[in-house]
Design a protein around this motif. Structure first.
Motif, short mmCIF file in Angstrom:
data_model
loop_
_atom_site.label_atom_id
_atom_site.label_comp_id
_atom_site.label_asym_id
_atom_site.label_seq_id
_atom_site.Cartn_x
_atom_site.Cartn_y
_atom_site.Cartn_z
N LEU A 54 4.47 -5.91 -2.38
CA LEU A 54 3.90 -4.89 -3.27
C LEU A 54 2.40 -5.10 -3.43
O LEU A 54 1.61 -4.15 -3.45
N ARG A 55 2.00 -6.37 -3.50
CA ARG A 55 0.58 -6.67 -3.64
C ARG A 55 -0.19 -6.23 -2.38
O ARG A 55 -1.22 -5.58 -2.46
N ARG A 56 0.39 -6.59 -1.24
CA ARG A 56 -0.26 -6.26 0.03
C ARG A 56 -0.41 -4.75 0.20
O ARG A 56 -1.43 -4.25 0.65
N THR A 57 0.62 -4.00 -0.20
CA THR A 57 0.57 -2.55 0.00
C THR A 57 0.01 -1.83 -1.24
O THR A 57 0.04 -0.61 -1.32
N LYS A 58 -0.48 -2.63 -2.19
CA LYS A 58 -1.05 -2.08 -3.44
C LYS A 58 -0.11 -1.09 -4.11
O LYS A 58 -0.50 -0.02 -4.56
N THR A 59 1.17 -1.47 -4.17
CA THR A 59 2.15 -0.61 -4.82
C THR A 59 2.45 -1.19 -6.19
O THR A 59 3.14 -2.19 -6.32
N ASP A 69 10.29 5.26 -6.71
CA ASP A 69 10.35 5.63 -5.29
C ASP A 69 9.30 4.89 -4.45
O ASP A 69 9.64 4.35 -3.39
N PRO A 70 8.03 4.84 -4.90
CA PRO A 70 7.05 4.08 -4.12
C PRO A 70 7.44 2.61 -3.93
O PRO A 70 7.23 2.05 -2.85
N VAL A 71 8.00 2.00 -4.94
CA VAL A 71 8.39 0.58 -4.81
C VAL A 71 9.50 0.45 -3.76
O VAL A 71 9.45 -0.40 -2.87
N ARG A 72 10.48 1.32 -3.83
CA ARG A 72 11.58 1.26 -2.85
C ARG A 72 11.03 1.48 -1.43
O ARG A 72 11.39 0.77 -0.49
N PRO A 306 1.39 -6.54 -12.38
CA PRO A 306 1.91 -5.21 -12.00
C PRO A 306 2.72 -5.21 -10.71
O PRO A 306 3.34 -4.20 -10.39
N TYR A 307 2.70 -6.34 -9.98
CA TYR A 307 3.44 -6.37 -8.71
C TYR A 307 4.77 -7.12 -8.84
O TYR A 307 5.53 -7.22 -7.89
N ALA A 308 5.02 -7.65 -10.03
CA ALA A 308 6.27 -8.40 -10.24
C ALA A 308 7.35 -7.47 -10.79
O ALA A 308 7.07 -6.33 -11.17
#
Ligand code: SAM
Lengths: 363, 116
Positions: A54-59, A69-72, A306-308
């Motif tokens: 999530l961190r790498r993709t800034k999600t 949906d973006p997280v999935r 925010p990425y956890a």
């Protein structure tokens, strides 16, 4: 099944009726093992990987409900996490399907048992076929088909389903028994009337009644299938508890009536306005000096990473717990205090051990 | 007391309606994994029944569907069957995760639903 189409009585597993066939039970043992092996064991690793992804993709994962949906989608690029999520969903769907098929094979007999228990004791049950069911409560929580309210045998399904969910940790209601034993009591020690909110299949009030045999023990749940089954289950153990179909946000009890009110894993399953109303109602029905104990998910720190926390988001979205994110973010401790309660323990470790213990000030 | 209109928003929340999520870009991978996991279960059911049949034949000299349904393994046999089931799932699914440190089930539940 025997050759003449009759099912043999396979008895119980702890307080839970056995599934109808050996094959169903064996399948469930496999599901439990698979949950241990594919879900529990890699949990730490998958949590780290998901955070990295999530961190790498800034999600960001902190904008419920937009982030689901973006997280999935982002996690679908990380096969180990995607496999974990797939296993979790498939195993969950598979156990409900098999449990329902299994009990439904002798569904007629099980329904007759509920009908007979409605009119028998010890204990009692009150429910209403025309109960005004709020829409929020009709969700298939935990993707259990029919949820808590729409299947006559929902209580049976829930019982076996949570047995599989806890993978043995709650066999013989061990977890609920332990919770009852460590429930914080009113400071003056007087416990003569207790109420459990969102009681499910009634494991907690049964354990409380055993600890306080002279107390008048009440338990409510919004689902008729739940209170009917809870009563049957308590009755079969010879324990006298009064179950009523009722909404926690609209309690039909006089003010100042109870010494102790409990709620185990109810709050993360109700929307925020209902959470607020329930806390107010618990305050009203408690006597001065009475205690409200809430066990539920830990509150989330507003300044969180925010990425956890991918598991909470996707559990909410994909395991039918749409209100759980509101709950962990609502600061139930503060809400209790704003309603007039005093929070007995504030430290995180104490809350993990005792739950949120909310005392209504003595008059 | 119950302010119903304030609750309209719940219908829009993810999870309110039961969806059919997939977790791989190509949903066929989800399907294949699902099929494999379920097949594993069906295969285990057959293995379990076979173990019981063999046990009953060896100890009772006969077997009927009823005897299988009522069969309660002794604690030793039960432990043996549990062990072979664990071995079975581990062998079949070994390529996934096995190289990492395992989280114990109790720790998993404590992270999810609090300590007991
Ligand atoms: C996760 S179960 C917990 C059951 C039980 N307390 C236990 O410890 O196993 C949540 C229960 O809360 C009930 N519930 C949901 N909304 C409710 C409400 N507004 N009032 C009363 N019960 C409610 C559900 O029907 C369900 O049985």
């Amino acid at each position: 099944m025997t050759l003449n189409n009759q099912f043999v009585d396979r008895g119980k597993v702890g307080n839970t009726p056995a599934l109808t066939t050996r094959a169903d039970e064996t399948f469930m043992d496999y599901i439990s093992d698979m949950r241990n092996f594919l879900m529990h064991a890699p949990y730490k690793r998958v949590t780290e990987l998901s955070e990295e992804t999530l961190r790498r993709t800034k999600t960001r994962n902190d904008q419920w409900p937009k982030c689901a949906d973006p997280v999935r989608d982002a996690l679908s690029t990380e096969p180990e996490v995607a496999t974990w999520l797939r296993a979790k969903r498939t195993l969950q769907e598979a156990y409900w399907a098999r449990i329902m098929d299994s009990y439904n094979q002798r569904g007629g007999t099980l329904k007759q048992k509920l009908d007979a228990a409605d009119k028998s004791g010890p204990g009692s049950v009150k429910w209403d076929p025309n109960f005004p069911m709020p829409e929020y409560a009709t969700v298939d929580i935990h993707i259990q088909p029919g949820g808590y309210v729409n299947e006559d045998l929902g209580g049976f399904y829930y019982d076996y389903g949570t047995k599989v969910f806890f993978g043995g940790v709650n066999d013989g209601d061990a977890r609920h028994t332990k919770m009852a034993e460590k429930t914080a009591l009113p400071k003056d020690g007087n416990v003569s009337r207790t109420l459990d909110l969102g009681t499910g299949i009634g494991q907690l009030p049964v354990a409380i009644k055993r600890l306080f045999p002279k107390a008048d023990v009440w338990a409510i749940d919004i689902g008729a299938p739940m209170v009917r089954y809870a009563h049957l289950r308590a009755m079969e153990q010879g324990v006298d508890v009064n179950f009523v179909q009722m909404a926690s946000e609209k309690l039909d009890f006089p003010s100042g009536h109870f010494d102790l009110v409990t709620a185990h894993l109810l709050f993360h399953e109700i929307p925020l306005p209902i959470i607020e109303a329930t806390v107010r109602e618990a305050f009203r029905v408690l006597r001065p000096g009475g205690t409200f104990v809430i066990w539920d998910f830990a509150s989330v720190d507003p300044g969180k990473n925010p990425y956890a926390g991918f598991a909470r988001t996707l559990d909410a979205a994909d395991n039918g717990e749409p209100y759980s994110v509101e709950f962990v973010n609502c600061n139930i401790e503060k809400l209790g205090e704003q309603t007039g309660f005093k929070l007995r323990y504030a430290a995180e470790e104490d809350i993990a051990r005792h739950g949120r213990v909310l005392d209504k000030p003595a008059a | 007391m119950l302010d119903e209109p304030k609750l309209d928003y719940v219908r829009e929340l993810p999870g309110f309606e039961r969806g059919h999520p997939h977790y791989f870009k190509d949903p066929m991978i989800d399907h294949l994994l699902e099929i494999v996991m379920l097949l594993g279960g069906e295969l285990w059911v057959t293995r379990d029944r076979q173990m019981i049949v063999e046990h009953l034949l060896a100890t009772e000299g006969k077997v009927t569907p009823d005897m299988i349904e009522r069969f309660q393994p002794s604690p030793e046999l039960r432990a043996q069957m549990d062990e072979s089931r664990k071995l079975f799932t581990q062998r079949v699914f070994n390529c996934l995760y096995s190289q990492h440190e395992a989280t114990q089930p109790r720790a998993f539940f404590e992270a999810h639903v609090g300590k007991s």
